[in-house]
Design a protein around this motif. Sequence first.
Motif, mmCIF file in Angstrom:
data_model
loop_
_atom_site.group_PDB
_atom_site.id
_atom_site.type_symbol
_atom_site.label_atom_id
_atom_site.label_comp_id
_atom_site.label_asym_id
_atom_site.label_seq_id
_atom_site.Cartn_x
_atom_site.Cartn_y
_atom_site.Cartn_z
ATOM 1 N N GLY A 30 50.327 -26.388 37.110
ATOM 2 C CA GLY A 30 49.769 -25.672 35.975
ATOM 3 C C GLY A 30 50.872 -25.111 35.118
ATOM 4 N N ILE A 31 50.553 -24.871 33.855
ATOM 5 C CA ILE A 31 51.492 -24.265 32.908
ATOM 6 C C ILE A 31 50.707 -23.318 32.007
ATOM 7 C CG2 ILE A 31 51.297 -26.268 31.368
ATOM 8 C CD1 ILE A 31 54.181 -25.637 30.423
ATOM 9 N N THR A 32 51.244 -22.115 31.838
ATOM 10 C CA THR A 32 50.619 -21.136 30.954
ATOM 11 C C THR A 32 50.838 -21.562 29.510
ATOM 12 O OG1 THR A 32 50.951 -19.388 32.574
ATOM 13 C CG2 THR A 32 50.566 -18.695 30.300
ATOM 14 N N VAL A 33 49.740 -21.570 28.744
ATOM 15 C CA VAL A 33 49.768 -22.054 27.365
ATOM 16 C C VAL A 33 48.913 -21.123 26.504
ATOM 17 C CG1 VAL A 33 49.047 -23.965 25.856
ATOM 18 C CG2 VAL A 33 50.034 -24.465 28.095
ATOM 19 N N ASN A 34 49.472 -20.677 25.375
ATOM 20 C CA ASN A 34 48.629 -19.931 24.443
ATOM 21 C C ASN A 34 48.395 -20.718 23.163
ATOM 22 O OD1 ASN A 34 51.209 -19.494 23.380
ATOM 23 N ND2 ASN A 34 50.648 -17.493 22.563
ATOM 24 N N SER A 35 49.010 -21.898 23.061
ATOM 25 C CA SER A 35 48.788 -22.754 21.907
ATOM 26 C C SER A 35 47.717 -23.789 22.259
ATOM 27 C CB SER A 35 50.096 -23.440 21.499
ATOM 28 O OG SER A 35 49.904 -24.151 20.309
ATOM 29 N N PHE A 36 46.472 -23.387 22.066
ATOM 30 C CA PHE A 36 45.293 -24.171 22.437
ATOM 31 C C PHE A 36 44.260 -23.988 21.333
ATOM 32 C CE2 PHE A 36 41.067 -22.890 24.104
ATOM 33 C CZ PHE A 36 40.552 -24.145 24.371
ATOM 34 N N THR A 37 43.579 -25.067 20.979
ATOM 35 C CA THR A 37 42.546 -24.953 19.947
ATOM 36 C C THR A 37 41.497 -26.049 20.099
ATOM 37 O OG1 THR A 37 42.177 -24.683 17.566
ATOM 38 C CG2 THR A 37 43.733 -26.381 18.221
ATOM 39 N N SER A 38 40.313 -25.740 19.625
ATOM 40 C CA SER A 38 39.292 -26.781 19.523
ATOM 41 C C SER A 38 39.674 -27.688 18.361
ATOM 42 C CB SER A 38 37.915 -26.159 19.302
ATOM 43 O OG SER A 38 37.913 -25.413 18.109
ATOM 44 N N VAL A 39 39.279 -28.960 18.435
ATOM 45 C CA VAL A 39 39.603 -29.919 17.388
ATOM 46 C C VAL A 39 38.338 -30.518 16.791
ATOM 47 C CG1 VAL A 39 40.742 -32.135 16.895
ATOM 48 C CG2 VAL A 39 41.868 -30.465 18.378
ATOM 49 N N SER A 40 37.421 -30.978 17.646
ATOM 50 C CA SER A 40 36.264 -31.729 17.157
ATOM 51 C C SER A 40 35.096 -31.571 18.121
ATOM 52 C CB SER A 40 36.663 -33.214 17.052
ATOM 53 O OG SER A 40 35.555 -34.037 16.796
ATOM 54 N N LEU A 41 33.881 -31.545 17.568
ATOM 55 C CA LEU A 41 32.677 -31.555 18.399
ATOM 56 C C LEU A 41 32.164 -32.972 18.623
ATOM 57 C CD1 LEU A 41 30.755 -28.474 16.949
ATOM 58 C CD2 LEU A 41 32.035 -28.623 19.103
ATOM 59 N N ASP A 42 32.471 -33.890 17.702
ATOM 60 C CA ASP A 42 31.995 -35.266 17.817
ATOM 61 C C ASP A 42 33.097 -36.234 17.391
ATOM 62 O OD1 ASP A 42 30.408 -37.485 18.177
ATOM 63 O OD2 ASP A 42 29.361 -37.261 16.259
ATOM 64 N N PRO A 43 33.867 -36.769 18.328
ATOM 65 C CA PRO A 43 33.772 -36.562 19.773
ATOM 66 C C PRO A 43 34.336 -35.188 20.157
ATOM 67 C CG PRO A 43 35.683 -37.927 19.295
ATOM 68 C CD PRO A 43 34.977 -37.681 17.984
ATOM 69 N N PRO A 44 33.962 -34.680 21.332
ATOM 70 C CA PRO A 44 34.454 -33.367 21.746
ATOM 71 C C PRO A 44 35.932 -33.440 22.140
ATOM 72 C CG PRO A 44 33.076 -34.323 23.458
ATOM 73 C CD PRO A 44 33.018 -35.257 22.289
ATOM 74 N N ALA A 82 53.649 -19.338 34.291
ATOM 75 C CA ALA A 82 54.702 -19.283 33.271
ATOM 76 C C ALA A 82 56.075 -19.353 33.928
ATOM 77 C CB ALA A 82 54.573 -18.007 32.440
ATOM 78 N N GLY A 83 56.079 -19.567 35.256
ATOM 79 C CA GLY A 83 57.343 -19.722 35.968
ATOM 80 C C GLY A 83 57.853 -18.458 36.621
ATOM 81 N N ARG A 84 57.061 -17.404 36.591
ATOM 82 C CA ARG A 84 57.441 -16.154 37.248
ATOM 83 C C ARG A 84 56.547 -15.977 38.466
ATOM 84 N NH1 ARG A 84 57.414 -15.246 31.747
ATOM 85 N NH2 ARG A 84 59.470 -14.860 30.872
ATOM 86 N N THR A 85 56.910 -16.653 39.543
ATOM 87 C CA THR A 85 56.102 -16.676 40.761
ATOM 88 C C THR A 85 55.718 -15.264 41.194
ATOM 89 O OG1 THR A 85 57.231 -18.692 41.440
ATOM 90 C CG2 THR A 85 56.021 -17.513 43.143
ATOM 91 N N GLN A 86 54.453 -15.097 41.496
ATOM 92 C CA GLN A 86 53.916 -13.805 41.920
ATOM 93 C C GLN A 86 53.710 -13.837 43.433
ATOM 94 O OE1 GLN A 86 53.181 -11.307 39.216
ATOM 95 N NE2 GLN A 86 54.639 -12.848 38.503
ATOM 96 N N ASP A 87 54.557 -13.129 44.163
ATOM 97 C CA ASP A 87 54.453 -13.083 45.623
ATOM 98 C C ASP A 87 53.074 -12.583 46.038
ATOM 99 O OD1 ASP A 87 57.040 -13.993 45.997
ATOM 100 O OD2 ASP A 87 57.887 -11.967 46.017
ATOM 101 N N GLY A 88 52.483 -13.265 47.003
ATOM 102 C CA GLY A 88 51.187 -12.865 47.539
ATOM 103 C C GLY A 88 49.999 -13.278 46.692
ATOM 104 N N LEU A 89 50.236 -13.943 45.582
ATOM 105 C CA LEU A 89 49.123 -14.371 44.730
ATOM 106 C C LEU A 89 48.383 -15.522 45.398
ATOM 107 C CD1 LEU A 89 47.620 -14.193 41.993
ATOM 108 C CD2 LEU A 89 49.236 -15.894 41.133
ATOM 109 N N ASP A 90 47.080 -15.366 45.542
ATOM 110 C CA ASP A 90 46.234 -16.409 46.120
ATOM 111 C C ASP A 90 45.622 -17.219 44.971
ATOM 112 O OD1 ASP A 90 44.661 -17.972 47.799
ATOM 113 O OD2 ASP A 90 43.090 -16.445 47.972
#
Length: 158
Positions: A30-44, A82-90
């Motif tokens: 996984g990678i933390t991303v804040n640059s995300f957007t909807s583009v189209s409903l048809d096609p989704p 985001a690459g900052r491992t959190q000890d004990g995170l489940d």
Amino acid sequence: MDSRELRSCFGRFATGVTVVTYSAEGERYGITVNSFTSVSLDPPLLLVSIDRRAKACGKLEGKPFAVNILAADQRDLAMHFAGRTQDGLDVKWEEGEVASRLGGVLAWIECLPWKSYDGGDHVLYLGEIKNFHYRDGDPLIFYGGKFTSQPLLIEGSA
């Protein structure tokens, strides 16, 4: 143009926080991303923008992925991916119809790869939405280079 100043300018746009998850070589990533957007409903379709320097950038090409929208209490997940491992995170993983995703998030959207485009120092990945789910709750917000879960107070508003 001063890239730090430009980044600070972009940071004045409040965004939600997502983790893009995918599988490669039999492992989940996984990678933390804040640059995300909807583009189209048809096609989704939706779009995520990944920095070319990120390990995920090359691994994501041509692979199914999920966009996991984080809730206000999931800052540790954002930091972890985001690459900052959190000890004990489940980290709670779920197997979706087309991609691995995170459990307990505010929303998830599973995608098949649609197209990717050159975006300068980023690659723009379009995904064709195949499955999604959402629930009520407060989002994790990224603004001015910081995570917050509080509503943003804009000077001069009341």
